[in-house]
Design an enzyme around this catalytic site. Sequence first.
Site, short mmCIF file in Angstrom:
data_model
loop_
_atom_site.label_atom_id
_atom_site.label_comp_id
_atom_site.label_asym_id
_atom_site.label_seq_id
_atom_site.Cartn_x
_atom_site.Cartn_y
_atom_site.Cartn_z
N ARG A 74 -0.81 0.80 6.88
CA ARG A 74 -1.13 -0.33 6.03
C ARG A 74 -0.35 -1.57 6.43
O ARG A 74 -0.88 -2.67 6.46
CB ARG A 74 -0.80 0.05 4.58
N TYR A 75 0.92 -1.38 6.70
CA TYR A 75 1.80 -2.49 7.06
C TYR A 75 1.95 -2.55 8.58
O TYR A 75 1.76 -1.55 9.26
CB TYR A 75 3.16 -2.29 6.41
N ASP A 91 1.34 -1.35 -6.79
CA ASP A 91 0.68 -1.03 -5.53
C ASP A 91 -0.76 -1.47 -5.69
O ASP A 91 -1.50 -0.94 -6.53
CB ASP A 91 0.80 0.47 -5.24
N ARG A 136 -1.81 11.06 -5.82
CA ARG A 136 -2.73 11.74 -4.90
C ARG A 136 -3.34 12.96 -5.55
O ARG A 136 -3.55 13.99 -4.92
CB ARG A 136 -1.97 12.12 -3.61
N ARG A 189 5.10 0.00 10.05
CA ARG A 189 5.46 1.31 9.53
C ARG A 189 4.23 2.07 9.08
O ARG A 189 3.25 1.46 8.63
CB ARG A 189 6.47 1.21 8.40
N CYS A 244 3.07 17.10 -10.34
CA CYS A 244 3.35 16.04 -11.31
C CYS A 244 2.03 15.63 -11.95
O CYS A 244 1.06 15.35 -11.25
CB CYS A 244 3.97 14.83 -10.62
N LYS A 278 2.31 -2.87 -1.73
CA LYS A 278 3.17 -3.05 -2.89
C LYS A 278 3.45 -4.52 -3.14
O LYS A 278 3.85 -5.23 -2.22
CB LYS A 278 4.49 -2.31 -2.67
N CYS A 304 2.98 21.13 -2.90
CA CYS A 304 4.06 20.71 -3.78
C CYS A 304 4.45 21.92 -4.61
O CYS A 304 3.60 22.75 -4.94
CB CYS A 304 3.61 19.60 -4.72
N CYS A 325 0.54 12.37 -10.66
CA CYS A 325 0.45 12.24 -9.19
C CYS A 325 -0.61 11.21 -8.79
O CYS A 325 -1.74 11.23 -9.26
CB CYS A 325 0.10 13.59 -8.58
N ASP A 374 -0.32 3.71 -11.11
CA ASP A 374 -1.52 3.16 -10.48
C ASP A 374 -2.82 3.64 -11.12
O ASP A 374 -2.82 4.30 -12.15
CB ASP A 374 -1.48 3.34 -8.97
C1 LIG Z 1 4.93 2.46 0.33
C2 LIG Z 1 4.29 2.55 1.61
C3 LIG Z 1 4.98 2.26 2.78
C4 LIG Z 1 6.43 1.84 2.79
O1 LIG Z 1 6.65 0.67 2.14
P1 LIG Z 1 8.11 0.07 2.06
O2 LIG Z 1 7.97 -1.12 1.20
O3 LIG Z 1 8.53 -0.20 3.45
O4 LIG Z 1 8.97 1.15 1.45
C5 LIG Z 1 4.30 2.34 3.97
N1 LIG Z 1 3.01 2.69 4.03
C6 LIG Z 1 2.30 2.98 2.91
C7 LIG Z 1 0.87 3.32 3.04
C8 LIG Z 1 2.91 2.93 1.67
O5 LIG Z 1 2.22 3.21 0.57
#
Ligand SMILES: *Cc1c(COP(=O)(O)O)cnc(C)c1O
Length: 437
Positions: free
Chosen positions: A119-120, A337, A141, A123, A136, A344, A132, A139, A300
């Site tokens: 997504r980002y 989110d 998911r 990372r 939860c 986020k 699990c 959850c 969410d």
């Molecule tokens: C939360 C999340 C991250 C990490 O986000 P940070 O703000 O760096 O902790 C990375 N990818 C996805 C899909 C996420 O939901």
Amino acid sequence: MFNDAQQDILDGFEGADRANWNDWRWQVKHCIRDLEQFERLLNVKLPEKLEEEFRKITELFPMSVTPYYLSLINTDNYENDPVFKQSFPGINELVIGSSDMDDPLHEDRDSPVEGVTHRYPDRVLLLVSNRCAMYCRHCTRKRMVGDRDSIPDKAQIMKGIDYIRNTPRVRDVLLSGGDPFLLSDDYIDWILTELHKIKHVEVIRIGTRTPVVLPQRITPELVTMLKKHHPLWINTHFNHPRELTATSRRALAMLADAGIPLGNQSVLLAGVNDCPRIMRSLVHKLVYNRVRPYYLYQCDLSRGLAHFRTPVGKGIEIMENLIGHTSGFCVPTYVIDAPGGGGKIPVMPNYLISWSTNKVVLRNYEGVITTYKEPDSYEPTFCDRNCDNCDLELALDDAEEWRAVGIQKLLADYDKSISLVPEGNARHSRRDDEDQA
Ligand SMILES: *Cc1c(COP(=O)(O)O)cnc(C)c1O
């Protein structure tokens, strides 16, 4: 480490002793999945109506609770118990709101290969286990819980790792699931070793709820193995101060002693922790145990969570009660989110009240209204990304270039964009292409 409530539950398992109790595999094998056992072990009789509903709900969303986590339920007042609410199915889970979604965060759609959500820019989320110990009730998911078909095998995880290997911008990998710590030590060791072989992967994070629901999982052997894989960060998921038991605290201490920075991600849950005093106590206990509160999530829009959701205002009120009132590192970032995969988004009370050309007006946590005088003259460094001719020192040898996106792009000198326009904007589509910006 052992109390009466735990002894009572242990007595409910014929032939089991404390060594069994302390063995995480025994805990996992003996998770409570049916109602009769739930009632027997806790010595409670739930109202008949609840029993009927139980079957209906668990057909859709199964129950599973570790004997350890079950032992935290206060049976004198289970209806209001935060552990009960997080682990026992409630009829409200079948109430599907008009805005509920199966996959509100579009984790599946933002997935270049199965098990990876990218997504980002720098990372990725890598789902390495769909198991699990405790399911939860809140959850995000939920769509996958108990979904046996999608258990990722070594080949699938390797595909995810290959994706990361072929995507040099990824410098941070988050292992999640399911709970990665339900995998064996050897298996986790294998994943971490493969990831660390990739040069551009600088840091690995593991998201696990085992310190909360299965603290027995944090064994000396696990910790010794994890230590080989620094820099490694762990995020866990405490939602209520009551969850920080002696056993949990010992698990956290073992991880912290291994030099692993610990963070916590809580979810704001109606009836569980939607209270400034509970949150304050939670963050203090976390920090006392060397865990940094990282995120507080707005619950969410996954299906069946409507009864857990609070208005956003509740979260802001909690933040108002934390910021300034307690140590800065006790304060998590409150985030929503974004549905649709926007990621986020932090939300906060407003502290900036007004401003003019050389002064800003702020208010602090006490309600004091104050001013900050800005410099009368400021020579901004014009940035055209020509770092060789710049007075500021940025040794670029190691630094990676990136393209500006979003608001960052509007602020940048070197980018000529003056606005961001939603796709399909009617006014813009009437114009020539030339004029688009
Ligand atoms: C939360 C999340 C991250 C990490 O986000 P940070 O703000 O760096 O902790 C990375 N990818 C996805 C899909 C996420 O939901």
